[in-house]
Design a protein around this motif. Structure first.
Motif, PDB file in Angstrom:
ATOM      1  N   ALA A 194      -3.408  18.531  41.369  1.00 13.30           N
ATOM      2  CA  ALA A 194      -4.366  19.043  42.699  1.00 13.30           C
ATOM      3  C   ALA A 194      -3.557  18.812  43.950  1.00 13.30           C
ATOM      4  O   ALA A 194      -3.823  19.610  44.900  1.00 13.30           O
ATOM      5  CB  ALA A 194      -5.409  17.648  42.685  1.00 13.30           C
ATOM      6  N   SER A 195      -2.504  18.008  44.024  1.00 12.46           N
ATOM      7  CA  SER A 195      -1.329  18.198  45.086  1.00 12.46           C
ATOM      8  C   SER A 195      -1.074  19.446  45.812  1.00 12.46           C
ATOM      9  O   SER A 195      -1.348  20.009  46.683  1.00 12.46           O
ATOM     10  CB  SER A 195      -0.582  17.214  45.005  1.00 12.46           C
ATOM     11  N   HIS A 198      -3.921  21.460  46.507  1.00 12.82           N
ATOM     12  CA  HIS A 198      -4.320  21.266  47.966  1.00 12.82           C
ATOM     13  C   HIS A 198      -3.351  21.905  48.955  1.00 12.82           C
ATOM     14  O   HIS A 198      -3.775  22.491  50.147  1.00 12.82           O
ATOM     15  CB  HIS A 198      -4.219  19.852  48.284  1.00 12.82           C
ATOM     16  N   ARG A 199      -2.261  22.065  48.799  1.00 13.15           N
ATOM     17  CA  ARG A 199      -1.174  22.548  49.885  1.00 13.15           C
ATOM     18  C   ARG A 199      -1.135  24.101  49.751  1.00 13.15           C
ATOM     19  O   ARG A 199      -0.914  24.910  50.789  1.00 13.15           O
ATOM     20  CB  ARG A 199       0.268  22.154  49.332  1.00 13.15           C
ATOM     21  N   ARG A 202      -6.250  25.556  47.857  1.00 14.67           N
ATOM     22  CA  ARG A 202      -7.221  25.888  47.114  1.00 14.67           C
ATOM     23  C   ARG A 202      -7.881  24.762  46.643  1.00 14.67           C
ATOM     24  O   ARG A 202      -7.913  24.101  45.745  1.00 14.67           O
ATOM     25  CB  ARG A 202      -6.533  26.517  45.835  1.00 14.67           C
ATOM     26  N   TYR A 203      -8.842  24.133  47.392  1.00 13.68           N
ATOM     27  CA  TYR A 203      -9.528  23.098  47.584  1.00 13.68           C
ATOM     28  C   TYR A 203     -10.351  22.841  46.194  1.00 13.68           C
ATOM     29  O   TYR A 203     -10.584  21.839  45.684  1.00 13.68           O
ATOM     30  CB  TYR A 203     -10.040  22.333  48.838  1.00 13.68           C
ATOM     31  N   ALA A 206      -8.591  22.466  43.033  1.00 12.52           N
ATOM     32  CA  ALA A 206      -8.168  21.173  42.946  1.00 12.52           C
ATOM     33  C   ALA A 206      -9.443  20.119  42.354  1.00 12.52           C
ATOM     34  O   ALA A 206      -9.107  19.191  41.429  1.00 12.52           O
ATOM     35  CB  ALA A 206      -7.594  20.559  44.357  1.00 12.52           C
ATOM     36  N   ARG A 236     -10.587  13.240  45.193  1.00 17.29           N
ATOM     37  CA  ARG A 236     -11.808  13.966  45.358  1.00 17.29           C
ATOM     38  C   ARG A 236     -12.166  14.079  46.738  1.00 17.29           C
ATOM     39  O   ARG A 236     -12.661  14.994  47.292  1.00 17.29           O
ATOM     40  CB  ARG A 236     -12.604  13.667  44.305  1.00 17.29           C
ATOM     41  N   LEU A 238     -10.748  13.798  49.437  1.00 22.46           N
ATOM     42  CA  LEU A 238      -9.865  14.480  50.324  1.00 22.46           C
ATOM     43  C   LEU A 238     -10.095  16.097  50.176  1.00 22.46           C
ATOM     44  O   LEU A 238     -10.254  16.763  51.211  1.00 22.46           O
ATOM     45  CB  LEU A 238      -8.200  14.244  49.902  1.00 22.46           C
ATOM     46  N   GLN A 239     -10.322  16.395  48.845  1.00 22.90           N
ATOM     47  CA  GLN A 239     -10.703  17.736  48.662  1.00 22.90           C
ATOM     48  C   GLN A 239     -12.232  18.223  49.395  1.00 22.90           C
ATOM     49  O   GLN A 239     -12.067  19.216  50.008  1.00 22.90           O
ATOM     50  CB  GLN A 239     -10.716  18.131  47.170  1.00 22.90           C
ATOM     51  N   ALA A 242     -11.563  18.508  52.962  1.00 18.23           N
ATOM     52  CA  ALA A 242     -10.960  19.778  53.213  1.00 18.23           C
ATOM     53  C   ALA A 242     -11.950  20.878  53.226  1.00 18.23           C
ATOM     54  O   ALA A 242     -11.830  21.973  53.864  1.00 18.23           O
ATOM     55  CB  ALA A 242      -9.550  20.148  52.436  1.00 18.23           C
ATOM     56  N   ARG A 268      -3.950   9.764  50.411  1.00 16.19           N
ATOM     57  CA  ARG A 268      -5.065  10.427  50.317  1.00 16.19           C
ATOM     58  C   ARG A 268      -6.102  10.131  51.414  1.00 16.19           C
ATOM     59  O   ARG A 268      -6.945  11.041  51.828  1.00 16.19           O
ATOM     60  CB  ARG A 268      -5.299  10.564  48.893  1.00 16.19           C
TER      61      ARG A 268
END
Length: 781
Positions: A194-195, A198-199, A202-203, A206, A236, A238-239, A242, A268
């Motif tokens: 997921a990290s 995320h970078r 691609r949320y 993730a 989750r 955080l995603q 985003a 996070r």
């Protein structure tokens, strides 16, 4: 290297227990759980003894295991960097010696080494991290859990190098190899995936990675624990933030207090909160700023420079967004200092410069009153610390030379906002301009102690000595030693203070407390007695002498020390000053006062509250029969500290009726000498049990039932789905013997429909164990 680590732990635990090394066996079984769950107090209490035992017994594999899991806690739960570096390097060397190279946990020292460097400066140490990880991965089979850990660490290193796509590809290859070996990736694998996603922006992918990993984990028969749930929720959140799906993010985001308790979700959590603040869905206020600043301060102290800088930049952006100019500038200065500790600054140096520029561009507030009236205005109106800091900074900007009163007030405001290190720097600078200011010096000393800045304490103490204030220098060192738990040094420094200031009361209070911590109760009593002699009589004290009178806690502490010394005359004399009436005029105080709870430390580092009968101002009799995990037993007379540890509930509340004060155990005074054995089996009918219990007590034994209504055992006949069970501790008095107790129990239980078992007692009595083993097997005890 094919040995399974947990099979080895199981076998080693059994071997240690069979050889009588129960404490070390327990540590081996419990330390990983303490480390992963963030039970820091228990871990810190358990580790030193366990490590010393492993070394004394010549068990290097056990030493590697213990040290690795402690490092995992220091690095992942407390996010230490430079503070843990020497241990990470030492363990890596130790784990690769001839006697430890084959230990299944030895390769994990590589992970510890790389995590430590990542905490200090992940991007700056990319080449070193990749090199050691590549070498370790070549030595580890994909079927081992270590391959999973090292692969995740390798991917995170690639991310730190700005290569999230490569990190994702590496994780894919690793998962393929793990699957080919017949194993599944860990739930933690999802966080690494997921990290990287995320970078890459691609949320949703993730989020899907989290869902897929959790379903597979549950399908394999596992259940996410509290640690898993916290991390998944923060990830989750955080995603979702985003993606702009703020409702879902807020629903999942752990409470701020939970992030306070568990540092491993802070990154996070704060990243999600920054996005939510930008969306207007989370309040960007001074309280949030203070929380982030205090977290950054912890990372700063631990030498985790890169995570500290990341958090400082986030807090700084939020401060700029809410118009907090002085706070943002303070964070920019912290960021500039952190840049000097990094090996690789491209990217972040520009961010720090941008933060400073944005902060300086913010307007200063208008002062509500002239500069010289501002401290009084602030004291009267009491604005929030962030507003106060802005006004004070604006006032200081108007003067040619910083005014100490304004600086002290600004330091107080910034300190309340979590900027401890910055406040110390502010105080140091002002001290150069106003070296004789006592309040400023005292404030700086306390700041240095709170920040655990030993070098700063030494520097200030040396300055005080050079300025002709040796008593203040020794007092500062005494308080610093107390904060670090160095009680012998506290006594030495306090003694040096008293040479210069023989009438000092607080010095004697601290020296007496240190003597108590050292178990030197006669010394503590002497110091409290001297305190009374040097104090001003309250009846004669003027307004300026109020601080030099005897305080009620002084008398309670004197009672405690005198009790530990069995100086009953001193106990009665101090008690009389407190208005305590005793049943007798002389001799030991052995009365029945009230039921209380004693807070004691178990062998594994946890604490527990034990029921006890208070028998005097500072003594109590232990009531339960206890096992080996607590160094007390039924009937022991103990001394406790006088401070009540729990709050009394409101008189009309439901908790008021059953409330008991809790006191901290200080020392054992008179052991009763009971020996504990255990009774197990089917619970007799209530009247039968009460008859058995009373007969044992009449014979001088003590009985304490530990099982509750939920304790069930097997029914050998198969007629019932289990039987109610009873598990009780039996205390054999010092006047009794195991043989007589075994015979008494045999007689008292002969008529029961279901027999009870007491194998340890039978063994101690030299009785035949066959009968007890049959009961254990038949009832599956």
């Amino acid at each position: 290297m094919t040995t399974d680590i947990w099979s080895w732990v199981h076998d080693t635990h059994r071997q240690l227990a069979e050889s009588g090394q129960h404490r070390l066996a327990d540590a081996l079984a419990e330390i990983a759980g303490h480390a992963v769950e963030g039970r820091n107090e228990q871990l810190d209490a358990m580790f030193p003894e366990a490590l010393a035992s492993a070394r004394a017994l010549g068990l290097p594999w056990v030493e590697v295991f213990l040290r690795h899991w402690r490092l995992q806690n220091l690095l992942n739960k407390r996010h230490q960097g430079e503070a843990a570096m020497s241990e990470a390097v030492s363990l890596l060397e130790f784990a690769h010696r001839e006697e430890t190279a084959s230990c299944p946990q030895s390769v994990c020292a590589v992970q510890d080494f790389t995590i430590c460097h990542a905490n200090i400066d992940g991007p700056g140490y990319v080449p070193e991290r990749l090199a050691v990880l590549e070498e370790a991965l070549q030595r580890v089979e994909p079927a081992r859990s270590c391959f999973d850990c090292l692969s995740r660490e390798y991917a995170e290193t690639l991310e730190d190098d700005g290569r999230p796509a490569d990190a994702l590809a590496h994780l894919d290859r690793a998962e393929t190899r793990i699957a080919a070996a017949g194993e599944r990736v860990s739930l933690s694998f999802a966080h690494s995936r997921a990290s990287a996603l995320h970078r890459l922006g691609r949320y949703q992918d993730a989020l899907d990675a989290y869902d897929t990993a959790e379903r597979a984990y549950v399908a394999a028969g596992n259940r996410p624990d509290d640690d898993d749930r916290r991390k998944l929720a923060a990830g989750r959140a955080l995603q979702f933030a985003a993606l702009g799906r703020t409702g879902h993010a807020l629903e999942l985001l752990p409470e701020a207090e939970e992030a306070d308790r568990y540092p491993d979700i802070r990154h996070r959590w704060s990243a999600a909160v920054e996005l939510l603040c930008a969306a207007g869905q989370f309040e960007n206020d001074a309280a949030l700023g203070a929380r982030l600043a205090s977290w950054a301060g912890e990372l700063d102290t631990a030498g985790s420079h890169r995570p500290c800088l990341d958090l400082v930049l986030r807090a700084g952006r939020l401060a700029v967004a809410r118009g907090a100019r002085e706070v943002a500038l303070t964070l920019a200065r912290t960021g500039e200092r952190k840049l000097g500790r990094l090996r690789r600054t491209e990217g972040v140096a520009e961010q720090v410069a941008a933060l400073r520029a944005a902060a300086e561009a913010l307007p200063r507030p208008e002062l509500p009153v002239p500069v010289d009236e501002l401290p009084a205005w602030l004291a009267e109106h009491r604005p929030d610390p962030e507003t106060g800091a802005e006004l004070l900074a604006a006032a200081l900007a108007l003067g040619e030379r910083p005014d100490t009163v304004l600086v002290v007030n600004l330091a107080g405001a910034l300190g309340a906002l979590g900027h401890t290190r910055a406040v110390a720097e502010l105080a140091w600078a002002q001290l150069e301009l106003d070296p004789g200011h006592e309040y400023l010096t005292g404030m700086l000393g306390q700041l240095l102690i709170d920040a655990e800045d030993g070098e700063g304490v030494d520097r200030l103490a040396a300055r005080l000595t050079e300025a002709g204030d040796p008593a203040d220098a020794h007092w500062l060192r005494a308080r610093w030693a107390a904060a670090q738990g160095r009680w012998a040094e506290v006594g030495e420094q306090c003694a040096a203070v008293l040479v210069h200031s023989p009438d000092a009361l607080n010095t004697r209070r601290l020296a007496a407390a240190a003597a108590t911590r050292r178990g030197e109760h006669a010394e503590a009593q002497r110091l409290y007695r001297e305190l009374l002699e040097h104090a001003v009589d309250p009846a004669e004290a003027g307004e300026d002498d109020a601080h030099r009178t005897v305080q009620e806690p002084d008398l309670w502490h004197l009672i405690t020390a005198a009790t530990a010394n069995r100086d009953w005359a001193a106990v009665r004399a101090a008690g009389a000053r407190l208005g305590i009436e005793f049943d007798t005029d002389s001799g030991p105080v052995e009365e029945e006062w009230q039921l209380i709870e004693l807070r004691v430390r178990r062998a594994n580092g946890t604490t527990t509250d034990l029921p006890a009968l208070r028998t005097g101002p500072a003594t109590a009799k232990v009531l339960p029969v206890l096992g080996e995990d607590v160094g007390l037993n039924h009937g022991d007379i103990v001394v406790f500290s006088p401070a009540v540890l729990n709050d009394r509930p409101e008189p009309d509340s439901p908790e008021a009726e059953d409330w008991r004060p809790v006191f901290e155990l200080l020392t054992l005074l008179d052991p009763a000498g009971y020996t504990t054995y255990w009774i197990d089996g089917a619970c007799p009918e209530p009247e039968q049990w009460y008859t058995l219990r009373d007969a044992l007590r009449d014979a001088g034994h003590a009985v304490w039932v530990y099982s509750g209504d939920g304790y069930r055992i097997a029914d050998p006949s198969g007629e019932q789905d289990g039987l109610p069970g009873i598990y009780a501790a039996l205390g054999v008095p010092p006047t009794g013997t195991a043989a007589r107790t075994d015979a008494l129990l045999t007689t008292l239980t002969a008529h029961l429909a279901h027999p009870l078992a007491w194998p340890a007692l039978a063994e101690a009595a030299g009785a035949d164990l066959t009968r007890h083993q049959k009961i254990v097997d038949a009832y599956e005890l």
